[in-house]
Design a protein around this motif. Structure first.
Motif, PDB file in Angstrom:
ATOM      1  N   GLY A  83     -40.134   7.596 -22.707  1.00  0.00           N
ATOM      2  CA  GLY A  83     -40.777   9.188 -23.285  1.00  0.00           C
ATOM      3  C   GLY A  83     -41.833   8.633 -24.179  1.00  0.00           C
ATOM      4  N   ALA A  84     -41.647   8.723 -25.351  1.00  0.00           N
ATOM      5  CA  ALA A  84     -42.867   8.263 -26.612  1.00  0.00           C
ATOM      6  C   ALA A  84     -44.302   7.846 -25.996  1.00  0.00           C
ATOM      7  N   PRO A  85     -43.603   5.958 -25.333  1.00  0.00           N
ATOM      8  CA  PRO A  85     -44.407   5.632 -25.496  1.00  0.00           C
ATOM      9  C   PRO A  85     -45.737   6.457 -24.063  1.00  0.00           C
ATOM     10  N   LEU A  86     -44.641   6.252 -23.357  1.00  0.00           N
ATOM     11  CA  LEU A  86     -45.523   7.379 -21.799  1.00  0.00           C
ATOM     12  C   LEU A  86     -46.259   8.741 -22.593  1.00  0.00           C
ATOM     13  N   LEU A  87     -45.865   9.289 -23.954  1.00  0.00           N
ATOM     14  CA  LEU A  87     -46.457  10.368 -24.133  1.00  0.00           C
ATOM     15  C   LEU A  87     -47.761  10.157 -25.530  1.00  0.00           C
ATOM     16  N   THR A  88     -47.586   8.788 -25.679  1.00  0.00           N
ATOM     17  CA  THR A  88     -48.953   8.327 -26.680  1.00  0.00           C
ATOM     18  C   THR A  88     -49.744   7.912 -25.786  1.00  0.00           C
ATOM     19  N   ILE A  89     -49.723   7.158 -24.062  1.00  0.00           N
ATOM     20  CA  ILE A  89     -50.237   6.866 -24.068  1.00  0.00           C
ATOM     21  C   ILE A  89     -51.282   7.771 -23.364  1.00  0.00           C
ATOM     22  N   ARG A  90     -50.607   8.492 -22.438  1.00  0.00           N
ATOM     23  CA  ARG A  90     -51.251   9.991 -22.454  1.00  0.00           C
ATOM     24  C   ARG A  90     -51.829  10.315 -23.201  1.00  0.00           C
ATOM     25  N   LEU A  91     -51.948  10.609 -24.764  1.00  0.00           N
ATOM     26  CA  LEU A  91     -52.400  11.422 -25.584  1.00  0.00           C
ATOM     27  C   LEU A  91     -53.813  10.448 -25.977  1.00  0.00           C
ATOM     28  N   GLN A  92     -53.443   8.759 -26.097  1.00  0.00           N
ATOM     29  CA  GLN A  92     -54.596   8.263 -26.648  1.00  0.00           C
ATOM     30  C   GLN A  92     -55.862   7.794 -25.436  1.00  0.00           C
ATOM     31  N   TYR A  93     -55.698   8.368 -23.997  1.00  0.00           N
ATOM     32  CA  TYR A  93     -56.551   7.346 -22.911  1.00  0.00           C
ATOM     33  C   TYR A  93     -57.550   9.003 -22.669  1.00  0.00           C
ATOM     34  N   SER A  94     -56.466  10.358 -23.161  1.00  0.00           N
ATOM     35  CA  SER A  94     -57.225  11.292 -22.433  1.00  0.00           C
ATOM     36  C   SER A  94     -58.545  11.299 -22.794  1.00  0.00           C
ATOM     37  N   LEU A  95     -59.469  11.564 -21.904  1.00  0.00           N
ATOM     38  CA  LEU A  95     -60.703  12.418 -22.181  1.00  0.00           C
ATOM     39  C   LEU A  95     -61.055  13.855 -21.798  1.00  0.00           C
ATOM     40  N   PRO A  96     -62.080  14.100 -21.683  1.00  0.00           N
ATOM     41  CA  PRO A  96     -62.666  15.196 -21.577  1.00  0.00           C
ATOM     42  C   PRO A  96     -62.912  15.522 -20.102  1.00  0.00           C
ATOM     43  N   GLN A  97     -63.405  16.575 -19.366  1.00  0.00           N
ATOM     44  CA  GLN A  97     -63.444  16.210 -18.475  1.00  0.00           C
ATOM     45  C   GLN A  97     -65.061  16.639 -18.205  1.00  0.00           C
ATOM     46  N   PRO A  98     -65.629  15.613 -17.975  1.00  0.00           N
ATOM     47  CA  PRO A  98     -67.143  15.483 -17.355  1.00  0.00           C
ATOM     48  C   PRO A  98     -68.026  16.691 -16.997  1.00  0.00           C
ATOM     49  N   LEU A  99     -68.482  17.074 -17.179  1.00  0.00           N
ATOM     50  CA  LEU A  99     -69.500  18.256 -17.551  1.00  0.00           C
ATOM     51  C   LEU A  99     -70.674  17.448 -16.258  1.00  0.00           C
TER      52      LEU A  99
END
Length: 849
Positions: A23-39
């Motif tokens: 869980g910890a690595p998956l959470l980290t990867i999700r947060l690290q590579y999260s990008l804003p919604q393109p407008l």
């Protein structure tokens, strides 16, 4: 009578920790590579206010990279890119004018310049001395101020380059950054309530890929350059993920970065880049060297397999990437142009930052080195007192010493184990088998590192898990303190993992996290969670950079060992509690060693069968069609910049098809006196080249006036001083990126004021605007009357002989383009699309001046 609870076995214990380990690595990867919604829209539908539009940014990038195309300095496409950015500057100026019309009371003024100039500069790279010269190169400069002298006195410079490099259309590198700057300027100008206290200077420079000529031109010759107090440089070495802050050179600019909405940067990346380990550079270098300013260097780095490749196209840019860069850039420009800006304080210079900074799970932390020294020292002292207390004072210190040996031995053993496998993989010709996916190397070298760590524990003998855990705390807190005391901010890595480990051991000591004897599983969970979170971020970022980088560091470089060592070291950091966990069950079990050894062999077998390359993770191959106008010979020079297997067979197969006699290719060894690759010098030192003989075509008559001519004018020999003064003139109609190499003892020249005071090899490379066909350098050299003159090796690229950049007008490229058309199709068939080839037609030879 009560009995102590029975201790869980290894399988049950691992299963208990599994949710955390996954869980910890998956959470980290999700947060690290999260990008804003393109407008997509230019204005917010509810408020009508201007907003950053990724769709608009990508439209700019698409126009530059696909409609205009390959914008190599000196080509017609490069000139078209220059004309386009001038038109965009005019449109920004019109937006500014309309904003003033809507609100005449608004303090807003826009100015723009089309800069054109010539110059030269020294550009040392890869321990090689190199000189650059350029003629009539251009920049477009746009300044936004409130119209007052005070506003214009202090400026923040934001920079991106419009040009692209030889084999790439450059959508991400750097057309997206150009689009980000244009869009940020539009939004600021259209905001009704925004007025700049300090000015913003947007530099659209036209020659970064030719070794930073455009930024040198601005820094040394533009009138507003002297008002620049800090710089934001926007770059790209990939097409996915958040843009990374990898250079920050003052406390003021680090503090400014803390205002961005989506921080992604760490002092670890800053320390790695500034160390010189990564042989790459940006325009930031010119601003530092010639303007003596501080700033931020930011780049898109994910999926850098496409860096300087044909597939650097908008279609391969991840949605949200441009939005992320634009939002952070806009926030920086807003803050740095506001009354709160530190720009005026930077007018007298800046000091190297003594600041620790890092983003962690989306939160940006900043604190001073002084604070770091106090915190880290306090944690080490408290950790020492804790261990002293729980181990019974002096009596337990001998055991702790063995525990420290176990921790250090485990880390060393992991590195040794991984490198043994690296040597085997490279020795058996199966190197770089992990190349196509950054995390793949964890699968190959992870089990080997674990095996090495386990085997190392046999040297320690039986030791309690608690002792190993306590020793781990001492090692980590000691490293944090000592590394910080010597002035390396990356010590924060060990601080953020030692603190929760300290807390876990305190809770364990008072039996909050355990029941009965031994270390409780909650202690493991608390002590391991932060290394997992932090380590996953470090592993992901480091592999994003270094795995694709191995495809361009040279076949002789120890790329396999570099990756193996990275896996071992980052793995030891991310999973430090593996060692105490192993000792939890008494002696290091032979079963664990056997299992990890079997896993190592299995993974080696799996990876040995893998092809390192595929259609989206291609091998880089460099092909130069060389026409030697001195000897009349023509060759294909073919090279690669990686150590992956199969290249020799690939070149031999190519020779069987294209060599004029069907002969085997000739393997070359490049040095400073081998000129056929000088258009890529000094990067050519990375290459493993072969030569294939080609039929000599009568190109001279078909390409009248398209060959380099070198001569000496104003030639005067001073017999008394033993010197010769002359101007070396290089004429190169239809040829770009000319490079000359010669041996001489230069006393004085117009390139700089410090030529080496010895007889030496000199390299001069040129890059000029489209249609410019002459450059020169004045020299004074020591002269021997018996010498016939100076032998000059020269080479240049035929402007119309670059594939696929000039594919649409291939007929004008002559014999080289006819060869490239056949060769490109052959490479596609022979490699199933797993090779990206740079194909350039060159002319070269030797003259005596």
């Amino acid at each position: 009578m009560s009995t102590a609870p029975r201790r869980w076995g290894p399988v049950r214990s691992i299963l208990a920790l599994l949710p955390l380990l996954i869980g910890a690595p998956l959470l980290t990867i999700r947060l690290q590579y999260s990008l804003p919604q393109p407008l997509t829209e230019l204005y917010d539908a509810s408020t009508g206010e201007p907003q950053l539009s990724e769709a608009r940014i990508l439209s700019y990038a698409k126009h530059l990279s696909e409609d205009i195309g390959y914008r190599t300095v000196g080509t017609r496409e490069h000139a078209l890119g220059d004309a386009w950015i001038v038109q965009e500057a005019k449109e920004l100026d019109e937006i500014c004018r309309k904003a003033k019309e809507r609100d005449p009371s608004r303090n807003l003024e826009c100015e723009w310049w089309w800069q054109q100039g010539s110059g030269s500069h020294r550009f040392d790279m890869m321990n090689k001395r190199l000189y650059k010269t350029y003629v009539n190169l251009t920049n477009t400069v746009f300044r936004i101020s409130n119209g007052t002298p005070a506003s214009k006195e202090h400026a923040i410079l934001v920079n991106a380059h419009v040009d692209s490099t030889l084999p790439s259309p450059g959508a991400a590198d750097d057309a997206i950054s150009v689009g980000v700057m244009l869009e940020c300027a539009r939004v600021l100008l259209e905001r009704r309530d925004w007025e700049p206290t300090y000015s913003i200077v947007l530099l659209f420079n036209n020659a970064e890929e030719s070794l930073q000529d455009g930024s040198h031109l601005f820094a040394t010759q533009h009138p507003v350059a002297e008002t620049v107090r800090a710089v934001i440089n926007l770059e790209a070495a990939g097409t996915t993920g958040p843009e990374l802050l990898f250079q920050a050179t003052s406390e003021q600019m680090i503090e400014a970065y803390s205002h961005v909405p989506r921080p992604f940067g760490t002092i670890v990346a800053n320390d790695i880049f500034s160390s010189g380990i990564i042989l790459s550079d940006t325009d930031f270098r010119q601003f530092e060297q010639y303007l003596n300013v501080t700033g931020l260097d930011m780049a898109i780095v994910g999926n850098s397999y496409l860096y300087h490749m044909r597939k650097d196209l908008v279609a391969n840019v991840e949605p949200g990437v441009a939005q992320h860069m634009a939002e952070n850039t806009l926030a920086l420009l807003t803050y740095l142009s506001s009354p709160l800006s530190p720009l005026p304080t930077l007018a007298t210079g800046y000091a190297k930052p003594r600041t620790v900074f890092f983003s962690h799970l989306g939160v940006f932390f900043v604190y001073s080195y002084a604070t770091a020294r106090v915190l880290y020292s306090a944690v080490f002292v408290l950790s020492s007192l804790l261990v002293w207390n729980i181990k019974g004072g002096v009596r337990g210190m001998k055991e702790v010493g063995r525990g420290i040996g176990a921790v250090v031995g485990g880390a060393v053993g992991a590195v040794v184990g991984a490198n043994v496998v690296a040597v085997v993989m490279r020795g058996t010709g199966r190197g770089m088998s992990w190349f196509g996916w950054e995390p793949a190397c964890l699968g190959l070298y992870g089990p080997a590192a674990l095996t090495g760590a386990l085997v190392s524990q046999y040297l320690i003998g039986p030791i309690s898990e608690h002792t190993v855990l306590a020793s781990l705390l001492l090692v980590q807190s000691f490293l944090a303190m000592v590394i910080q005391l010597v002035g390396v901010g990356s010590a924060a890595m060990f601080f953020v993992t030692s603190v929760p480990l300290f807390v876990a051991l305190v809770l364990d000591a008072i039996k909050v996290t355990r029941a009965g004897d031994g270390v409780g599983m909650w202690t493991y969970a608390l002590g391991q969670v932060m290394p997992l979170l932090t380590g996953t971020q470090v592993v992901a970022t480091v592999l994003d950079v270094f795995v694709p980088l191995t495809g361009r560091i040279g076949g002789d470089a120890p790329g396999e060992n570099i990756i193996a060592s990275i896996v071992a070291m980052t793995g030891s950091y991310t999973l430090p509690l593996v060692l105490p966990f192993i000792h939890r069950f008494g002696r290091v079990k032979a079963r664990a060693v056997v299992l990890s050894s079997v896993a190592t062999v299995v993974m080696m077998s799996i990876f040995a069968a893998r092809n390192p390359f595929d259609a989206m993770h291609q091998k880089r191959v460099f092909v130069v069609h060389m026409e030697n106008v001195t000897s009349g010979e023509q060759h294909l020079h073919v090279a690669a910049a990686d150590g992956a297997p199969g290249f020799r067979e690939f070149v031999h197969s190519m020779a069987g098809t294209f060599d004029v006699n069907g002969a085997a290719p000739v393997e070359r060894s490049l040095g400073d006196w081998d000129s056929e690759w000088d258009v890529l010098y000094p990067f050519s030192a990375f290459l493993s080249p072969y030569a294939i003989e080609m039929p000599a075509e009568e190109e001279r008559s078909a390409s009248e006036g398209k060959y380099v001519e070198i001569g000496a004018v104003d030639d005067v020999v001073d017999g008394e001083k033993g010197t010769r003064r002359f101007r070396m003139v290089v004429k190169h109609p239809g040829v770009i990126w000319t490079a000359v190499g010669f041996d001489a003892h230069v006393v004085k020249w117009t390139l700089d004021e410090n030529p080496p005071d010895e007889y030496a090899r000199h390299h001069i490379k040129e890059a000029s605007f489209y249609g410019v066909d002459e450059w020169s350098v004045d020299l004074v050299v020591k002269h021997d009357a018996s010498s016939p003159g100076i032998k000059v090796d020269f080479v240049g690229i035929q402007e119309q002989a670059m594939w696929p950049g000039k594919k649409g007008e291939k007929e004008a490229g002559g014999g080289a383009m006819r060869v490239f058309e056949r060769l490109d199709a052959w490479i596609e068939r022979a490699t199933a699309g797993t090779v990206d080839a740079m194909l350039v037609g060159c002319v070269g030879g030797v003259v005596v001046v």
